[in-house]
Design an enzyme around this catalytic site. Structure first.
Site, PDB file in Angstrom:
ATOM      1  N   LYS A  73       0.851  -1.189   0.000  1.00  0.00           N
ATOM      2  CA  LYS A  73       0.000   0.000   0.000  1.00  0.00           C
ATOM      3  C   LYS A  73       0.890   1.243   0.000  1.00  0.00           C
ATOM      4  CE  LYS A  73      -3.865   1.850   2.797  1.00  0.00           C
ATOM      5  NZ  LYS A  73      -4.687   1.612   4.015  1.00  0.00           N
ATOM      6  N   SER A 148      -9.680   1.548   3.038  1.00  0.00           N
ATOM      7  CA  SER A 148      -8.855   2.339   2.160  1.00  0.00           C
ATOM      8  C   SER A 148      -7.812   1.540   1.368  1.00  0.00           C
ATOM      9  CB  SER A 148      -8.131   3.407   2.983  1.00  0.00           C
ATOM     10  OG  SER A 148      -7.235   2.826   3.896  1.00  0.00           O
ATOM     11  N   SER A 172      -9.613  -0.870   7.202  1.00  0.00           N
ATOM     12  CA  SER A 172      -9.072  -0.722   5.844  1.00  0.00           C
ATOM     13  C   SER A 172      -8.357  -1.938   5.276  1.00  0.00           C
ATOM     14  CB  SER A 172      -8.134   0.473   5.773  1.00  0.00           C
ATOM     15  OG  SER A 172      -8.906   1.636   5.666  1.00  0.00           O
TER      16      SER A 172
HETATM   17  N1  GLN Z   1     -13.087   3.553   6.482  1.00  0.00           N
HETATM   18  C1  GLN Z   1     -12.441   3.912   7.710  1.00  0.00           C
HETATM   19  C2  GLN Z   1     -12.154   5.381   7.743  1.00  0.00           C
HETATM   20  O1  GLN Z   1     -12.391   6.022   6.784  1.00  0.00           O
HETATM   21  C3  GLN Z   1     -11.211   3.089   7.922  1.00  0.00           C
HETATM   22  C4  GLN Z   1      -9.964   3.679   7.386  1.00  0.00           C
HETATM   23  C5  GLN Z   1      -8.747   2.856   7.694  1.00  0.00           C
HETATM   24  O2  GLN Z   1      -8.825   1.807   8.320  1.00  0.00           O
HETATM   25  N2  GLN Z   1      -7.604   3.374   7.300  1.00  0.00           N
HETATM   26  O3  GLN Z   1     -11.690   5.875   8.719  1.00  0.00           O
END
Ligand code: GLN
Length: 464
Positions: A73, A148, A172
């Site tokens: 990532k 994400s 994420s």
């Molecule tokens: N969807 C969650 C957020 O927007 C998780 C993001 C993540 O785990 N980086 O905070």
């Protein structure tokens, strides 16, 4: 898969170069449509593969990850390489050191294929917040891959990489794994070093693997876990894992009523039925404060975001807006360099931390965090793991939730409690509904990561 590839490498049935070329070929063939990668390191990957083949030719022994391709990532630093966190503000940023997980992967001999797409600074659940365009779900190109870490999930799902790393602050890794039909493991907070991971919310962030099996996720986890002097929250855990064959899984019935798509619930019931005849027992449990987890998460996380992202000011990193003085420079750089979700969270975070609101919001949310953690501790007195869906809904179409932040935040309802409590959680694919993958999480006790992986492996086998 990794064990098979390893065997083929040492028996010379397959060369590291062939293995790398085959993944680079899949990327070349598929990634124009999917856009999982922000950058592919073709030359480096081939050079590395050739070095490994030279080792094999000399008859030297090979570690299990040696020659195995992996995607990262793009919020994980690789020395000398662009690391953007999918933000315009870091479009030209070149990392000056390796993240600790990257050093460990390099030592283990894994071949880094390149960097994958994400929601800007890991904020989002669909990868639509990337400044460089969204990633598509390989199962249906009109739908999001989740986020994400959508790029890493899609890369593994499309066979462009056998394994990948993502980061999980509130789901994420686990939510995109569910959307893309692959395994995604978020280790306990503190189990994997965060050094060299671009920080989103430091008391939540954790790096973990995507794979096509629990076994592969465990191989990657084993390579990256452990105490690191560069991350004071990382710890060495000596975990004794029993070889039990019977598992009790807790099912938080009340929490599951919170807006879960009945078809996902149906897929879970089917999986429970299959596993029920193979050593698994399912017990209702209560997580009475879990319903407040989402609200609590969206107070504490923006607070940490507002503080972590103050370093992107146009002076220290990345792009700088032309300006007459310092304050104008901050304004110009941040206005042009950051996307709207990131700005929303910085504003929200600054608000909940401000004088007069700190007690009402931030402090209250911290107390709720303790209550949520306590609920899990109590539940684990009688169960080995807890089952939850990896998301309340099936993969959605592009644009469906993009202009409705609250609808997007609701996607995280079943993943964020796990981060609030610092627990390990793993998403397993459990089937398909209307041709779209459905994922289910198993959640384990804090620092019982290998025990959770064992339970998940048994579950995976039971429903196969
Ligand atoms: N969807 C969650 C957020 O927007 C998780 C993001 C993540 O785990 N980086 O905070």
């Amino acid at each position: 898969m990794i064990h098979d590839l390893h065997k083929k490498l040492i028996s010379k049935e397959l060369s590291a170069r062939e293995l790398t070329d085959s993944h680079l070929g899949t990327i070349a063939g598929k990634d124009l449509a999917i856009h999982a990668f922000l950058e592919v390191y073709e030359d480096d990957a081939r050079r590395h593969a050739d070095r490994i083949d030279a080792k094999i030719a000399k008859g030297e022994s090979l570690g299990v990850l040696e020659g195995i391709p992996i995607a990262l990532k793009d919020n994980i630093l690789v020395e000398g390489k662009r690391t953007t966190a999918a933000s315009k503000i870091l479009e030209k940023y070149i990392a000056s050191y390796d993240a600790s997980v990257v050093s460990k992967l390099k030592t283990a001999g894994a071949i880094i294929l390149g960097k994958t797409n994400l929601d800007e600074f890991a904020m989002g659940g669909s990868t639509e917040n990337s400044a460089f365009g969204p990633t598509k779900n390989p199962h249906d190109l009109e739908r999001v891959p989740g986020g994400s870490s959508g790029g890493s999930a899609a890369a593994v799902a499309a066979g462009m990489a056998p394994v990948a790393l993502g980061s999980d602050t509130g789901g994420s890794i686990r939510q995109p794994a569910g959307f893309c039909g692959v395994v995604g493991f978020k280790p306990s907070y503190g189990r994997v070093s965060r050094s060299g991971l671009i920080a989103m919310a430091s008391s939540f962030d954790q790096i973990g693997p995507f794979a096509t099996s629990v076994e592969d996720a465990e191989i990657v986890f084993r390579a990256i876990e452990g105490k690191d002097s560069l991350d004071q929250t990382s710890t060495d855990i000596k975990e004794e894992v029993s070889d039990k064959k019977e598992f009790v899984i807790g099912v938080p019935e009340d929490f599951l009523k919170a807006g879960l798509d009945t078809r996902i619930r149906g897929a879970m019931e089917e999986a429970f039925k299959k596993a029920g005849s193979k050593g698994f027992r399912f017990e209702p449990i209560a997580l009475p404060n879990a319903e407040y987890a989402l609200a609590c998460y969206y107070i504490i996380v923006p607070a940490e975001v507002s503080s972590n992202l103050s370093r992107f000011d146009g002076v220290r990193y990345g792009v700088r807006g032309d300006a007459a003085n310092l304050f104008e420079g901050y304004k110009k750089t941040r206005a042009a360099g950051l996307g709207s979700e990131v700005k929303r969270r910085i504003a929200l975070g600054a608000y909940v931390l401000s004088h007069g609101y700190y007690d009402a919001f931030y402090l209250t949310a911290q107390k709720v965090r303790t209550l949520v953690t306590g609920d899990f501790e109590k539940a684990f007195e009688k169960v080995d793991a807890i089952a939850l869906p990896s998301s309340p809904a099936l993969p959605f179409k592009f644009g469906e939730k993009l202009n409705d932040p609250l609808a997007m935040y609701l996607e995280d309802i079943y993943t964020v409690p796990v981060n609030l409590a610092g627990l390990p959680g793993i998403t397993l694919p459990i089937g398909k509904v209307e041709n779209l993958p459905v994922g289910m999480q198993l959640i384990g006790k804090r620092f019982a990561d290998y025990a959770l992986l064992r339970t998940a492996g048994a579950f995976e086998e039971a429903i196969a």
